[in-house]
Design an enzyme around this catalytic site. Structure first.
Site, PDB file in Angstrom:
ATOM      1  N   ARG A  49      11.044   3.866   3.397  1.00  0.00           N
ATOM      2  CA  ARG A  49      10.731   2.936   4.495  1.00  0.00           C
ATOM      3  C   ARG A  49      12.001   2.162   4.809  1.00  0.00           C
ATOM      4  NH1 ARG A  49       5.614  -1.114   4.664  1.00  0.00           N
ATOM      5  NH2 ARG A  49       4.654   0.868   5.249  1.00  0.00           N
ATOM      6  N   LYS A  66      26.430  -2.977  -0.797  1.00  0.00           N
ATOM      7  CA  LYS A  66      27.893  -2.925  -0.975  1.00  0.00           C
ATOM      8  C   LYS A  66      28.556  -2.143   0.147  1.00  0.00           C
ATOM      9  CE  LYS A  66      27.453  -2.722  -6.036  1.00  0.00           C
ATOM     10  NZ  LYS A  66      27.687  -1.851  -7.200  1.00  0.00           N
ATOM     11  N   HIS A  79       4.832   5.671  11.605  1.00  0.00           N
ATOM     12  CA  HIS A  79       4.335   5.553  10.229  1.00  0.00           C
ATOM     13  C   HIS A  79       3.369   6.728  10.061  1.00  0.00           C
ATOM     14  CE1 HIS A  79       2.987   4.032   6.502  1.00  0.00           C
ATOM     15  NE2 HIS A  79       2.806   2.750   6.803  1.00  0.00           N
ATOM     16  N   ARG A  99       0.793  -1.229   0.000  1.00  0.00           N
ATOM     17  CA  ARG A  99       0.000   0.000   0.000  1.00  0.00           C
ATOM     18  C   ARG A  99       0.825   1.279   0.000  1.00  0.00           C
ATOM     19  NH1 ARG A  99      -2.790  -3.860   1.818  1.00  0.00           N
ATOM     20  NH2 ARG A  99      -0.723  -4.399   2.535  1.00  0.00           N
ATOM     21  N   THR A 100       1.748   1.381   0.952  1.00  0.00           N
ATOM     22  CA  THR A 100       2.439   2.663   1.126  1.00  0.00           C
ATOM     23  C   THR A 100       3.286   2.961  -0.105  1.00  0.00           C
ATOM     24  OG1 THR A 100       2.501   2.075   3.452  1.00  0.00           O
ATOM     25  CG2 THR A 100       3.805   3.987   2.789  1.00  0.00           C
TER      26      THR A 100
HETATM   27  N1  ASP Z   1       1.636  -1.953   6.891  1.00  0.00           N
HETATM   28  C1  ASP Z   1       1.738  -1.420   8.225  1.00  0.00           C
HETATM   29  C2  ASP Z   1       3.180  -1.058   8.520  1.00  0.00           C
HETATM   30  O1  ASP Z   1       4.018  -1.177   7.650  1.00  0.00           O
HETATM   31  C3  ASP Z   1       1.158  -2.361   9.234  1.00  0.00           C
HETATM   32  C4  ASP Z   1       1.725  -3.753   9.195  1.00  0.00           C
HETATM   33  O2  ASP Z   1       2.633  -4.053   8.411  1.00  0.00           O
HETATM   34  O3  ASP Z   1       1.213  -4.563   9.963  1.00  0.00           O
HETATM   35  O4  ASP Z   1       3.452  -0.653   9.614  1.00  0.00           O
HETATM   36  N1   CP Z   2      -0.471  -0.069   5.702  1.00  0.00           N
HETATM   37  C1   CP Z   2       0.751  -0.262   5.167  1.00  0.00           C
HETATM   38  O1   CP Z   2       1.726   0.408   5.504  1.00  0.00           O
HETATM   39  O2   CP Z   2       0.791  -1.234   4.230  1.00  0.00           O
HETATM   40  P1   CP Z   2       2.096  -1.721   3.466  1.00  0.00           P
HETATM   41  O3   CP Z   2       2.999  -2.339   4.514  1.00  0.00           O
HETATM   42  O4   CP Z   2       1.611  -2.722   2.463  1.00  0.00           O
HETATM   43  O5   CP Z   2       2.740  -0.535   2.848  1.00  0.00           O
END
Ligand code: ASP
Ligand code: CP
Length: 337
Positions: A107, A86, A135, A57-58
């Protein structure tokens, strides 16, 4: 705050007016997210999307949001496909990548790493999740969702009752959400987790010192009986020493339709940042809830696009120009229906 050129690293940098500003711009992005219009306002701009941890998603909604504003996206996923494998430092990576991009989204599994990267970056950096720390963009889309869902039931965020369920120790989404709720008034927060995975004390203290009431429990059914929002989370398996350790907690707070019908108020909104762990042994949000109209998880995920569009528009200072660069959609807009 002055958004122009700012990093977005933590919820703590926002005040109430900033949140209202983000949500107003996000609302204005809806026709673009629904493909009723397109805009080229960020034509020529490049976003560097650097994801060193798994994401659907993110990562994709950051990319879509930037594309929907007319910009291009360059992406790195995983350590193994970047020169960090590396031995390159975050500092050098940031110096280099920020020469190729107008904004960077990132991330990383280590808490504080995105802020470290931002210090060396020459362009704004947006935190897409740093370890179990924060987040922030998820919390913004969560609150945007909470506001909308409650408004459709004639209620507001102030005075609401919210249960957070699951892995509250490692779950960064609930850490950021707790900080964000501190900008609102008189909320009851019900924290439900195994005691080994409880919400960090300092966050409970932050909620209480903002005037909210907080209850802590290991018992799901009593804790979801009187809430407006039941926000479930996944056991953050990747933060445990071993899969076996994570297995100890799986399935402990399973929410399904029969539990919902028996214990929740009829209009309780069910949320989850996703991904929900759909393996049989996980059972955190059962698929038999999928037909429940109060299951907001996919509306919540959709809201990520407009909120992230708003952040890009504000940070790159084009929020006031988006409509000026609008065009008609030339294709059949399936998503808008
Ligand atoms: N997608 C969210 C996160 O990256 C929640 C999860 O992974 O459970 O924090
Ligand atoms: N909610 C969320 O962060 O989803 P992803 O880990 O898929 O990005």
């Amino acid at each position: 705050m002055d958004f122009k050129g700012s990093h977005i690293l933590s919820i703590q940098q926002f005040e109430q007016d900033d949140i209202d500003n983000i949500f107003t711009v996000a609302d204005a992005m809806l026709p673009y997210a629904r493909r009723q219009k397109v805009t080229r306002v960020l034509e020529g701009a490049i976003m560097g999307n650097m994801f060193f941890e798994a994401s659907t998603r993110t990562r994709v909604s950051f990319g879509s949001a930037f594309n929907l504003l007319g910009g291009d996206v360059r992406e790195t996923t995983g350590f193994e496909s970047s020169a960090i494998a590396k031995g390159e430092s975050l500092y050098d990576t940031a110096r280099v990548l920020s020469g190729y991009s107008d904004v960077v989204c990132m991330r990383h599994p280590k808490a504080g790493s995105v802020a470290e990267f931002a210090e060396a970056s020459r362009v704004p950096v947006i935190n897409g999740g740093d370890g179990s720390n924060e987040h922030p963009t998820q919390a913004l889309l969560d609150l945007y969702t909470i506001r909308k869902e409650l408004a459709s039931k004639g209620r507001g965020v102030d005075g609401s009752r919210i249960a957070m369920i699951g892995d509250l120790k490692f779950g960064r989404t609930v850490h950021s959400l707790c900080k964000l709720l501190c900008l609102y008034k008189n909320i009851h927060v019900s924290l439900v987790s195994p005691k080994e995975l409880s919400m960090p004390d300092e966050l409970i203290e932050t909620l209480r010192s903002s005037g909210h009431t907080v209850s802590v429990s290991e018992e799901l059914t009593a804790s979801i009986a009187n809430v407006d929002i039941a926000y479930s989370t996944r056991i953050q398996e990747e933060r445990f020493q071993s899969r076996e350790e994570a297995d100890l907690y799986r399935g402990r707070f399973r929410l399904n339709q029969s539990i919902y019908t028996e214990f929740c108020e009829p209009n309780t909104v069910i949320m989850h940042p996703l991904p929900r762990d759909s393996r049989a042994e996980a059972n955190e949000l059962d698929v038999d809830l999928d037909k429940n109209p109060n299951l907001a998880i996919f509306r919540q995920a959709d809201n990520g696009v407009v909120v992230r569009m708003a952040l890009f528009a504000l940070v790159l200072d084009v929020a006031h120009l988006v409509d000026q660069y609008a065009q008609d959609v030339r294709w059949f807009p399936g998503i808008g229906r």
